[in-house]
Design a protein around this motif. Structure first.
Motif, mmCIF file in Angstrom:
data_model
loop_
_atom_site.group_PDB
_atom_site.id
_atom_site.type_symbol
_atom_site.label_atom_id
_atom_site.label_comp_id
_atom_site.label_asym_id
_atom_site.label_seq_id
_atom_site.Cartn_x
_atom_site.Cartn_y
_atom_site.Cartn_z
ATOM 1 N N GLY A 85 0.805 -1.217 0.000
ATOM 2 C CA GLY A 85 0.000 0.000 0.000
ATOM 3 C C GLY A 85 0.833 1.259 0.000
ATOM 4 N N ARG A 86 0.453 2.158 -0.856
ATOM 5 C CA ARG A 86 1.093 3.473 -0.923
ATOM 6 C C ARG A 86 0.082 4.430 -1.526
ATOM 7 N NH1 ARG A 86 4.982 2.604 -6.219
ATOM 8 N NH2 ARG A 86 3.306 1.661 -7.400
ATOM 9 N N GLY A 87 0.268 5.696 -1.301
ATOM 10 C CA GLY A 87 -0.667 6.647 -1.871
ATOM 11 C C GLY A 87 -0.497 8.051 -1.337
ATOM 12 N N LEU A 88 -1.408 8.890 -1.791
ATOM 13 C CA LEU A 88 -1.423 10.306 -1.418
ATOM 14 C C LEU A 88 -2.847 10.741 -1.136
ATOM 15 C CD1 LEU A 88 0.805 11.666 -4.310
ATOM 16 C CD2 LEU A 88 1.417 11.689 -1.897
ATOM 17 N N GLU A 89 -3.011 11.570 -0.137
ATOM 18 C CA GLU A 89 -4.242 12.327 0.052
ATOM 19 C C GLU A 89 -3.858 13.782 -0.113
ATOM 20 O OE1 GLU A 89 -7.724 13.641 3.180
ATOM 21 O OE2 GLU A 89 -6.204 12.216 3.857
ATOM 22 N N ILE A 90 -4.542 14.457 -1.007
ATOM 23 C CA ILE A 90 -4.258 15.866 -1.271
ATOM 24 C C ILE A 90 -5.507 16.658 -0.921
ATOM 25 C CG2 ILE A 90 -3.671 17.567 -3.027
ATOM 26 C CD1 ILE A 90 -2.192 15.212 -4.455
ATOM 27 N N ARG A 91 -5.382 17.497 0.088
ATOM 28 C CA ARG A 91 -6.488 18.374 0.497
ATOM 29 C C ARG A 91 -6.196 19.764 -0.033
ATOM 30 N NH1 ARG A 91 -6.700 16.618 6.853
ATOM 31 N NH2 ARG A 91 -6.847 14.371 6.450
ATOM 32 N N GLY A 92 -7.238 20.439 -0.459
ATOM 33 C CA GLY A 92 -7.003 21.776 -0.982
ATOM 34 C C GLY A 92 -8.274 22.496 -1.349
ATOM 35 N N ARG A 93 -8.077 23.561 -2.118
ATOM 36 C CA ARG A 93 -9.176 24.381 -2.625
ATOM 37 C C ARG A 93 -9.329 24.099 -4.103
ATOM 38 N NH1 ARG A 93 -12.375 26.457 1.033
ATOM 39 N NH2 ARG A 93 -13.094 27.866 -0.544
ATOM 40 N N VAL A 119 -0.666 17.815 1.973
ATOM 41 C CA VAL A 119 -0.355 16.556 1.293
ATOM 42 C C VAL A 119 0.024 15.534 2.360
ATOM 43 C CG1 VAL A 119 1.181 15.375 -0.321
ATOM 44 C CG2 VAL A 119 0.405 17.699 -0.828
ATOM 45 N N ILE A 120 -0.685 14.416 2.342
ATOM 46 C CA ILE A 120 -0.395 13.301 3.232
ATOM 47 C C ILE A 120 0.025 12.137 2.329
ATOM 48 C CG2 ILE A 120 -1.306 11.724 4.973
ATOM 49 C CD1 ILE A 120 -3.464 13.990 5.479
ATOM 50 N N ALA A 121 1.222 11.634 2.540
ATOM 51 C CA ALA A 121 1.752 10.555 1.702
ATOM 52 C C ALA A 121 2.082 9.356 2.571
ATOM 53 C CB ALA A 121 3.011 11.033 0.980
ATOM 54 N N TRP A 122 1.873 8.173 2.026
ATOM 55 C CA TRP A 122 2.323 6.973 2.720
ATOM 56 C C TRP A 122 3.073 6.088 1.731
ATOM 57 C CZ3 TRP A 122 -2.604 8.463 1.916
ATOM 58 C CH2 TRP A 122 -3.430 7.662 1.143
ATOM 59 N N ASN A 123 4.301 5.777 2.143
ATOM 60 C CA ASN A 123 5.191 4.893 1.380
ATOM 61 C C ASN A 123 5.467 5.412 -0.030
ATOM 62 O OD1 ASN A 123 5.239 3.104 3.595
ATOM 63 N ND2 ASN A 123 3.313 2.192 2.916
ATOM 64 N N ILE A 124 5.596 6.708 -0.177
ATOM 65 C CA ILE A 124 5.913 7.294 -1.483
ATOM 66 C C ILE A 124 7.389 7.705 -1.527
ATOM 67 C CG2 ILE A 124 5.466 9.197 -3.092
ATOM 68 C CD1 ILE A 124 3.209 7.200 -3.107
ATOM 69 N N ASP A 125 7.796 8.689 -0.745
ATOM 70 C CA ASP A 125 9.199 9.119 -0.711
ATOM 71 C C ASP A 125 10.059 8.165 0.120
ATOM 72 O OD1 ASP A 125 9.408 11.612 -2.240
ATOM 73 O OD2 ASP A 125 7.976 12.390 -0.785
ATOM 74 N N SER A 126 9.444 7.589 1.138
ATOM 75 C CA SER A 126 10.137 6.662 2.037
ATOM 76 C C SER A 126 9.072 5.855 2.778
ATOM 77 C CB SER A 126 11.005 7.446 3.027
ATOM 78 O OG SER A 126 10.199 8.310 3.797
ATOM 79 N N PRO A 127 9.466 4.769 3.443
ATOM 80 C CA PRO A 127 8.469 3.997 4.191
ATOM 81 C C PRO A 127 7.819 4.857 5.277
ATOM 82 C CG PRO A 127 10.495 2.738 3.957
ATOM 83 C CD PRO A 127 10.782 4.146 3.483
ATOM 84 N N GLY A 128 6.553 4.623 5.492
ATOM 85 C CA GLY A 128 5.823 5.363 6.525
ATOM 86 C C GLY A 128 5.007 6.498 5.963
ATOM 87 N N ARG A 129 4.451 7.265 6.888
ATOM 88 C CA ARG A 129 3.523 8.357 6.563
ATOM 89 C C ARG A 129 4.206 9.699 6.781
ATOM 90 N NH1 ARG A 129 -0.030 11.533 9.458
ATOM 91 N NH2 ARG A 129 -1.998 12.000 8.450
ATOM 92 N N THR A 130 3.970 10.623 5.856
ATOM 93 C CA THR A 130 4.441 11.996 6.019
ATOM 94 C C THR A 130 3.278 12.934 5.720
ATOM 95 O OG1 THR A 130 5.166 12.172 3.709
ATOM 96 C CG2 THR A 130 6.806 11.441 5.322
ATOM 97 N N ALA A 131 3.315 14.123 6.300
ATOM 98 C CA ALA A 131 2.284 15.123 6.045
ATOM 99 C C ALA A 131 2.916 16.495 6.092
ATOM 100 C CB ALA A 131 1.157 15.018 7.063
ATOM 101 N N ARG A 132 2.445 17.379 5.233
ATOM 102 C CA ARG A 132 2.938 18.763 5.247
ATOM 103 C C ARG A 132 1.837 19.689 4.733
ATOM 104 N NH1 ARG A 132 4.710 16.367 0.887
ATOM 105 N NH2 ARG A 132 4.979 17.531 -1.026
#
Length: 137
Positions: A85-93, A119-132
């Motif tokens: 599993g990997r993916g992105l959630e992109i919240r915005g206007r 942007v919330i990413a999981w297993n895209i740039d590296s293992p695990g979840r990141t958010a910014r």
């Protein structure tokens, strides 16, 4: 409007997976989710098209409230031990507009453009979840 930049890995992932699920806010305030085709813009935006887009509920929802969330994911192996599993959630206007040429054959000229704010990413740039988030202006 300021868009949050995508990392090279996020951009590559989105280009390779041009189908996502767009959540908009419906008339009664409940979320409505629909599959959508999209393209990554040069300015870190995401452009969504479709046949007769302006007649669709998601278009009307965005006209009333531009807050959206787009999820793009898959179940590819991503690490040791069978992690999947990997993916992105992109919240915005989101903004609505009309372009000169449809995104693809069979689509209308109506387009929804998303300006990423989180942007919330999981297993895209590296293992695990990141958010910014976009820094407050």
């Amino acid at each position: 409007m300021t868009a949050l930049s995508l990392t090279d890995a996020e951009r590559s992932y989105l280009i390779a997976h041009p189908l996502g699920r767009l959540a908009t806010i419906g008339p009664a305030g409940a979320p409505q989710v629909q599959p959508v085709a999209f393209e990554v813009g040069e300015d870190a935006t995401l452009n969504i098209g479709g046949p007769d887009l302006a007649k669709n509920q998601k278009y009307r929802n965005i006209r009333a409230d531009g807050r959206v969330s787009l999820v793009v994911d898959d179940v590819a192996p991503v690490g040791p031990g069978g992690l999947r599993g990997r993916g992105l959630e992109i919240r915005g206007r989101a903004e609505l507009h009309v372009v000169e040429q449809p995104m693809m054959e069979g689509f209308s000229r109506d387009v929804i453009t998303i300006w990423p704010r989180r942007v919330i990413a999981w297993n895209i740039d590296s293992p695990g979840r990141t958010a910014r988030d976009v820094e407050a202006v």
